[in-house]
Design a protein around this motif. Structure first.
Motif, mmCIF file in Angstrom:
data_model
loop_
_atom_site.group_PDB
_atom_site.id
_atom_site.type_symbol
_atom_site.label_atom_id
_atom_site.label_comp_id
_atom_site.label_asym_id
_atom_site.label_seq_id
_atom_site.Cartn_x
_atom_site.Cartn_y
_atom_site.Cartn_z
ATOM 1 N N ASP A 2 -53.594 31.434 -15.057
ATOM 2 C CA ASP A 2 -53.961 31.280 -16.353
ATOM 3 C C ASP A 2 -54.739 32.040 -16.628
ATOM 4 O O ASP A 2 -55.608 32.735 -16.240
ATOM 5 C CB ASP A 2 -54.600 30.257 -16.192
ATOM 6 C CG ASP A 2 -55.202 29.709 -17.565
ATOM 7 O OD1 ASP A 2 -55.193 29.681 -18.647
ATOM 8 O OD2 ASP A 2 -55.748 28.551 -17.796
ATOM 9 N N PRO A 3 -54.465 32.481 -17.775
ATOM 10 C CA PRO A 3 -54.604 34.402 -18.006
ATOM 11 C C PRO A 3 -56.208 33.865 -18.399
ATOM 12 O O PRO A 3 -57.341 34.758 -18.018
ATOM 13 C CB PRO A 3 -53.807 34.685 -19.324
ATOM 14 C CG PRO A 3 -53.423 33.744 -19.495
ATOM 15 C CD PRO A 3 -53.466 32.736 -19.184
ATOM 16 N N ASP A 4 -56.423 32.922 -18.924
ATOM 17 C CA ASP A 4 -58.559 32.855 -19.184
ATOM 18 C C ASP A 4 -58.784 32.220 -17.650
ATOM 19 O O ASP A 4 -59.657 32.495 -17.839
ATOM 20 C CB ASP A 4 -58.598 31.654 -20.330
ATOM 21 C CG ASP A 4 -57.595 31.911 -21.878
ATOM 22 O OD1 ASP A 4 -57.376 32.452 -21.653
ATOM 23 O OD2 ASP A 4 -57.166 30.398 -21.847
ATOM 24 N N ASP A 5 -58.318 32.228 -16.973
ATOM 25 C CA ASP A 5 -58.426 32.080 -15.687
ATOM 26 C C ASP A 5 -59.031 32.636 -14.439
ATOM 27 O O ASP A 5 -58.399 33.574 -14.065
ATOM 28 C CB ASP A 5 -57.927 30.404 -14.660
ATOM 29 C CG ASP A 5 -59.067 30.299 -13.196
ATOM 30 O OD1 ASP A 5 -59.790 30.194 -12.693
ATOM 31 O OD2 ASP A 5 -58.081 28.882 -12.701
ATOM 32 N N LYS A 6 -60.546 33.985 -14.628
ATOM 33 C CA LYS A 6 -60.793 35.343 -13.860
ATOM 34 C C LYS A 6 -60.932 34.957 -12.792
ATOM 35 O O LYS A 6 -60.395 35.278 -12.248
ATOM 36 C CB LYS A 6 -62.070 34.763 -14.570
ATOM 37 C CG LYS A 6 -62.987 35.467 -15.821
ATOM 38 C CD LYS A 6 -64.230 35.741 -16.207
ATOM 39 C CE LYS A 6 -64.087 36.494 -17.342
ATOM 40 N NZ LYS A 6 -65.044 36.537 -18.284
ATOM 41 N N ARG A 7 -61.397 33.733 -11.899
ATOM 42 C CA ARG A 7 -61.243 33.170 -10.899
ATOM 43 C C ARG A 7 -59.550 32.948 -10.091
ATOM 44 O O ARG A 7 -59.111 34.100 -9.033
ATOM 45 C CB ARG A 7 -62.211 31.924 -10.214
ATOM 46 C CG ARG A 7 -61.719 31.855 -8.763
ATOM 47 C CD ARG A 7 -62.776 30.628 -8.372
ATOM 48 N NE ARG A 7 -63.905 31.245 -7.392
ATOM 49 C CZ ARG A 7 -64.831 30.238 -7.146
ATOM 50 N NH1 ARG A 7 -64.151 29.077 -7.646
ATOM 51 N NH2 ARG A 7 -65.334 30.781 -6.374
ATOM 52 N N ALA A 8 -59.013 32.787 -10.877
ATOM 53 C CA ALA A 8 -57.161 32.949 -10.686
ATOM 54 C C ALA A 8 -57.241 34.482 -10.612
ATOM 55 O O ALA A 8 -56.206 34.354 -9.634
ATOM 56 C CB ALA A 8 -56.649 32.051 -11.425
ATOM 57 N N LYS A 9 -57.555 35.278 -11.608
ATOM 58 C CA LYS A 9 -56.700 36.500 -11.646
ATOM 59 C C LYS A 9 -57.221 37.382 -10.617
ATOM 60 O O LYS A 9 -56.619 38.012 -10.529
ATOM 61 C CB LYS A 9 -57.133 36.685 -13.395
ATOM 62 C CG LYS A 9 -56.437 36.474 -14.249
ATOM 63 C CD LYS A 9 -56.698 36.506 -15.315
ATOM 64 C CE LYS A 9 -56.917 38.300 -15.536
ATOM 65 N NZ LYS A 9 -57.264 38.587 -17.344
ATOM 66 N N GLN A 10 -58.607 36.999 -10.867
ATOM 67 C CA GLN A 10 -59.044 37.816 -9.438
ATOM 68 C C GLN A 10 -58.576 37.111 -7.811
ATOM 69 O O GLN A 10 -57.906 38.630 -6.967
ATOM 70 C CB GLN A 10 -60.295 37.126 -8.817
ATOM 71 C CG GLN A 10 -61.474 38.028 -10.343
ATOM 72 C CD GLN A 10 -62.846 37.540 -10.388
ATOM 73 O OE1 GLN A 10 -63.428 37.078 -9.219
ATOM 74 N NE2 GLN A 10 -64.746 39.000 -10.351
ATOM 75 N N ARG A 11 -58.325 36.455 -7.769
ATOM 76 C CA ARG A 11 -57.433 36.305 -6.605
ATOM 77 C C ARG A 11 -55.925 36.461 -6.258
ATOM 78 O O ARG A 11 -55.450 36.776 -5.370
ATOM 79 C CB ARG A 11 -57.094 35.035 -6.830
ATOM 80 C CG ARG A 11 -56.616 34.283 -4.880
ATOM 81 C CD ARG A 11 -57.160 34.099 -4.177
ATOM 82 N NE ARG A 11 -56.574 33.859 -2.572
ATOM 83 C CZ ARG A 11 -57.008 35.306 -1.783
ATOM 84 N NH1 ARG A 11 -58.193 35.378 -1.701
ATOM 85 N NH2 ARG A 11 -56.306 34.701 -0.975
ATOM 86 N N ARG A 12 -55.395 36.906 -7.256
ATOM 87 C CA ARG A 12 -54.290 37.054 -7.617
ATOM 88 C C ARG A 12 -54.180 38.917 -7.334
ATOM 89 O O ARG A 12 -53.519 39.145 -6.368
ATOM 90 C CB ARG A 12 -53.182 37.231 -8.873
ATOM 91 C CG ARG A 12 -52.277 37.080 -9.396
ATOM 92 C CD ARG A 12 -51.136 37.111 -8.621
ATOM 93 N NE ARG A 12 -50.785 35.446 -8.655
ATOM 94 C CZ ARG A 12 -49.141 35.328 -8.758
ATOM 95 N NH1 ARG A 12 -48.181 36.027 -8.826
ATOM 96 N NH2 ARG A 12 -49.156 33.987 -8.845
ATOM 97 N N GLU A 13 -55.178 39.576 -7.787
ATOM 98 C CA GLU A 13 -55.047 40.999 -7.259
ATOM 99 C C GLU A 13 -55.865 40.939 -6.501
ATOM 100 O O GLU A 13 -54.877 41.556 -5.091
ATOM 101 C CB GLU A 13 -56.241 41.452 -8.159
ATOM 102 C CG GLU A 13 -56.028 41.106 -9.715
ATOM 103 C CD GLU A 13 -57.512 41.826 -10.202
ATOM 104 O OE1 GLU A 13 -58.134 42.181 -9.977
ATOM 105 O OE2 GLU A 13 -57.171 41.573 -11.838
ATOM 106 N N VAL A 14 -56.225 39.983 -5.488
ATOM 107 C CA VAL A 14 -56.506 40.004 -3.961
ATOM 108 C C VAL A 14 -55.309 40.060 -3.358
ATOM 109 O O VAL A 14 -54.858 40.621 -2.635
ATOM 110 C CB VAL A 14 -58.378 39.187 -3.536
ATOM 111 C CG1 VAL A 14 -57.526 39.245 -1.670
ATOM 112 C CG2 VAL A 14 -58.582 39.544 -4.181
#
Length: 108
Positions: free
Chosen positions: A57-69
């Motif tokens: 979800d592009p609005d979920d900052k936590r999920a985006k950070q986790r994806r980057e990790v």
């Protein structure tokens, strides 16, 4: 894992030391050991499971950070496996060359 960047740097250094000249067995074993240290920190199954989810979800900052990790860990995993495989292949060549050299004088 907090030690991952340090161990990746150690692996890159070990690989650089064995590159550009005829790498000896000791240097190649150092690359394998450094790769094993990196691999010991990573859970390939967890990385695969996390990256198996197709969309974040592009609005979920936590999920985006986790994806980057997860992407960074995947990159570290692939890099460590690549360098370990190359070092093991070179070790095999060194062992084969040593074996061929040992048998060269036995025929006379």
């Amino acid at each position: 894992p907090p030690l991952l960047p340090l161990l990746q740097a150690h692996l890159e250094h070990a690989e650089a030391m064995s590159e550009g000249r005829r790498a000896g067995e000791e240097l190649l074993r150092g690359v394998v050991a450094a790769a094993d240290e990196v691999l010991s920190l990573l859970d390939a199954t967890q990385i695969a499971a996390a990256l198996g989810v197709p969309h974040v979800d592009p609005d979920d900052k936590r999920a985006k950070q986790r994806r980057e990790v997860d992407e960074a860990q995947k990159k570290a995993l692939v890099g460590a496996l690549h360098l370990k495989a190359a070092a093991l292949a070179d070790l095999h060549k060194v062992a084969a060359a040593a074996g061929a050299g040992d048998g060269a004088g036995d025929g006379a």
